[in-house]
Design a protein around this motif. Structure first.
Motif, PDB file in Angstrom:
ATOM      1  N   HIS A 390      -0.965  -5.747  -6.530  1.00  0.00           N
ATOM      2  CA  HIS A 390      -2.115  -5.065  -7.132  1.00  0.00           C
ATOM      3  C   HIS A 390      -3.297  -6.020  -7.137  1.00  0.00           C
ATOM      4  O   HIS A 390      -3.455  -6.824  -8.063  1.00  0.00           O
ATOM      5  N   TRP A 391      -4.103  -5.952  -6.068  1.00  0.00           N
ATOM      6  CA  TRP A 391      -5.259  -6.819  -5.961  1.00  0.00           C
ATOM      7  C   TRP A 391      -6.277  -6.226  -5.003  1.00  0.00           C
ATOM      8  O   TRP A 391      -5.972  -5.319  -4.226  1.00  0.00           O
ATOM      9  N   ALA A 392      -7.494  -6.742  -5.107  1.00  0.00           N
ATOM     10  CA  ALA A 392      -8.568  -6.354  -4.191  1.00  0.00           C
ATOM     11  C   ALA A 392      -9.332  -7.616  -3.824  1.00  0.00           C
ATOM     12  O   ALA A 392      -9.410  -8.560  -4.620  1.00  0.00           O
ATOM     13  N   ARG A 404     -10.884  -5.268   1.112  1.00  0.00           N
ATOM     14  CA  ARG A 404      -9.476  -4.876   1.243  1.00  0.00           C
ATOM     15  C   ARG A 404      -8.875  -4.650  -0.144  1.00  0.00           C
ATOM     16  O   ARG A 404      -9.204  -5.365  -1.096  1.00  0.00           O
ATOM     17  N   ALA A 405      -8.011  -3.648  -0.244  1.00  0.00           N
ATOM     18  CA  ALA A 405      -7.331  -3.369  -1.502  1.00  0.00           C
ATOM     19  C   ALA A 405      -5.845  -3.168  -1.255  1.00  0.00           C
ATOM     20  O   ALA A 405      -5.446  -2.488  -0.296  1.00  0.00           O
ATOM     21  N   ASP A 411      -1.930  -0.737   1.615  1.00  0.00           N
ATOM     22  CA  ASP A 411      -2.746  -1.888   1.981  1.00  0.00           C
ATOM     23  C   ASP A 411      -3.889  -1.347   2.824  1.00  0.00           C
ATOM     24  O   ASP A 411      -3.692  -0.943   3.984  1.00  0.00           O
ATOM     25  N   ILE A 462     -13.438   0.359  -5.496  1.00  0.00           N
ATOM     26  CA  ILE A 462     -12.184   0.994  -5.893  1.00  0.00           C
ATOM     27  C   ILE A 462     -12.196   1.234  -7.399  1.00  0.00           C
ATOM     28  O   ILE A 462     -12.876   0.541  -8.161  1.00  0.00           O
ATOM     29  N   TYR A 466      -6.445   0.831 -10.732  1.00  0.00           N
ATOM     30  CA  TYR A 466      -5.402   0.318  -9.850  1.00  0.00           C
ATOM     31  C   TYR A 466      -5.113  -1.163 -10.094  1.00  0.00           C
ATOM     32  O   TYR A 466      -4.073  -1.668  -9.662  1.00  0.00           O
ATOM     33  N   LEU A 467      -6.026  -1.839 -10.777  1.00  0.00           N
ATOM     34  CA  LEU A 467      -5.833  -3.252 -11.100  1.00  0.00           C
ATOM     35  C   LEU A 467      -5.754  -3.416 -12.613  1.00  0.00           C
ATOM     36  O   LEU A 467      -6.533  -4.140 -13.237  1.00  0.00           O
TER      37      LEU A 467
END
Length: 516
Positions: A390-392, A404-405, A411, A462, A466-467
């Motif tokens: 869970h990163w961007a 990128r997420a 991915d 985003i 999600y994070l």
């Protein structure tokens, strides 16, 4: 009017424990998989805190590892105490839980702490140390469903009595985070219950002895925001401290959720402050005793000069400020300040890989913020992270910049820009959502991009949900970091600036939409 809405230590700094020596207060927090472990803060007024170091700052003290399965392992719920001229810290490393809890000591909490001893035979989490008038030291900890205790030699870790259960709590879930202390004729046992989520709270019991039997406070829980509309939620896991004038205060954790229902929190569990009165021998929480302003969080680290923007930042000797951490590894093993040049980052993950290997990071601390990294040499990523799934990020390879997420199995490349100069700062911005009565908004939007002539240029955005740990799970919060991609890189500057939260289009009250 509620005044206790600002944390005294914002960002992912949960499970606070505090002690006082004269006019000085010292506080520690959980750090989980991040190295170095157990940040240490100092204050003179309980409101303004400065990080002065980390307790576990050597690999010999702290075993931790990389990878998604190691996320939210590591260091759980430390306790700091001062006794007989020394500072003591005990905590649980989930990586070594079967060794028992670890205990370290120091003459100066900002200085070097001892190698740890382990309390073999005491299995659980969230240990506490307390001493009676005879000098007997009691180790108290949480074992699933109960609070346990044993007499211990803190210098060796050897248990001097058999562990036994001393309290089962009030009946709420997960009694944990115990702290034992004396006031007047009574010993008190402070515990967290209800789980470290929406049901969280703080309960207290008292006894004539540090080992019980314990009388539960009929007003338990003494602090909880469950089933309320308070802007600070999940309140629990507290520790009490007596002030020089004989009054008392408590630090505790909480979160600041936002966005549509169900709301989510982005910066993890943070440290808050309340007052405490004593009525009929019981602590009564006074939440509005302290007027806590928004803590100063902005900083700039100029790695070319090896010195940051505030007096406590990296020294001329080329040391990283203690705020810098890394998941699963010692940041000093791959991040080396080179005065006059920058910060030499050894090669980390490959550009297409998902799992961090050498991510140098700091905690996000505000609801809206901007972070930038200037890296004129090498391929690099500027990352906002909960864990490896869970990163961007904004990634630069050569003159190509990609947003990128990564969310679970997904991915996604959001956008790409070509011809971006190597000295153009990469940038990430969190913008809190303040739109009322929307059912399609996360707590914030994360904008991934870079600066052009000092102006933020967004490549991709985003939803911040999600994070968050509401999606990812675990006990941590967001961190923001840089990682060299495949080859060494040379960051020269990193900035973090809180931004004003966006103002809604109308400040007038608006009625919620009618049911259809």
């Amino acid at each position: 009017m509620t005044t206790n809405i600002n944390p005294v230590i914002p960002g992912f700094y949960p499970d606070p424990s505090v002690c006082r020596v004269g006019e000085d207060y010292y506080l520690v927090n959980s750090s989980f998989e991040y190295f170095p472990g157990v940040p240490v803060f100092h204050s003179r007024d309980l409101v303004r805190w400065e990080q002065i170091g980390n307790v576990l700052d050597r690999p010999s003290q702290f075993n931790v590892g990389l990878g998604r399965e190691r996320a939210s392992a590591g260091i759980y719920a430390p306790t700091i105490r001062h006794h007989d001229g020394e500072f003591w810290m005990t905590t649980t490393n989930r990586e070594d839980v079967m060794k028992g809890h670890l205990i370290v000591r120091a003459s100066d909490p900002a200085g070097e702490w001892s190698e740890p001893v382990h309390t073999t035979g005491a299995i659980g989490i969230d240990p506490d140390l307390s001493w009676d008038e005879a000098g007997t030291c009691y180790l108290t900890w949480a074992f699933p469903g109960a609070i346990s205790q044993a007499v211990v030699d803190p210098r060796t870790g050897k248990l001097l009595s058999e562990p036994r259960v001393i309290w089962n709590g009030t009946g709420m879930a997960h009694p944990e985070g115990p702290h034992v202390f004396r006031r007047g004729a009574y010993w008190y046992l402070l515990v967290a219950e209800g789980g470290t989520g929406p049901g969280h709270g703080i309960c207290v019991a008292r006894s004539d002895s540090p080992s019980g039997p314990w009388e539960s406070n009929p007003a338990n829980p003494v602090l909880s925001h469950r089933s309320t509309s308070h802007p600070v939620q999940n309140t629990g896991h507290g520790d009490l401290v007596e002030l020089p004038d004989g009054s008392w205060a408590m630090v505790h954790l909480g979160v600041r959720p936002g966005g549509s229902f169900p709301p989510a929190h982005v910066n993890g569990r943070e440290t808050f402050l309340t007052g405490v009165d004593w009525v009929d021998g019981w602590p009564v929480i006074v939440e509005d005793r302290y007027d806590v302003p928004q803590a100063p969080t902005a900083f700039t680290d100029d790695f070319e000069a090896s010195q940051g923007s505030d007096a406590s930042d990296a020294s001329d000797a080329g040391r990283l400020h203690p705020r810098w951490i890394a998941p699963g590894t010692d940041p000093r093993s791959f991040a080396v300040p080179v005065p006059g040049e920058g910060l030499r980052l050894s090669a980390g993950r490959a550009a297409g890989a998902r799992d961090a290997e050498r991510l140098l990071a700091v905690r996000a601390r505000d609801s809206s913020w901007t972070a930038t990294a200037t890296v004129p040499q090498g391929d690099v990523a500027l990352v906002v992270r909960i864990d490896d799934a869970h990163w961007a990020a904004v990634q630069r390879q050569g003159t190509t910049v990609t947003a990128r997420a990564v969310v679970g199995p997904f991915d996604q490349v959001l956008a790409t820009a070509e011809g971006v100069p190597a000295d153009a700062p990469l940038a990430v911005r969190s913008v809190a959502n303040t739109e009322r009565y929307s059912f399609a908004k996360g707590p914030d939007d994360l904008h991934l991009g870079h600066l052009v002539d000092g102006e933020f240029r967004t490549l991709g955005t985003i939803d911040g949900r999600y994070l968050t740990t509401e999606v990812a799970g675990g006990f941590t919060g967001r961190v923001i970091g840089v990682e060299a991609l495949g080859t060494d890189a040379l960051p020269t500057r990193f900035t973090y600036t809180p931004d004003p939260d966006p103002v809604p289009a109308s400040a007038m009250p608006v009625s919620p939409p009618a049911d259809s």
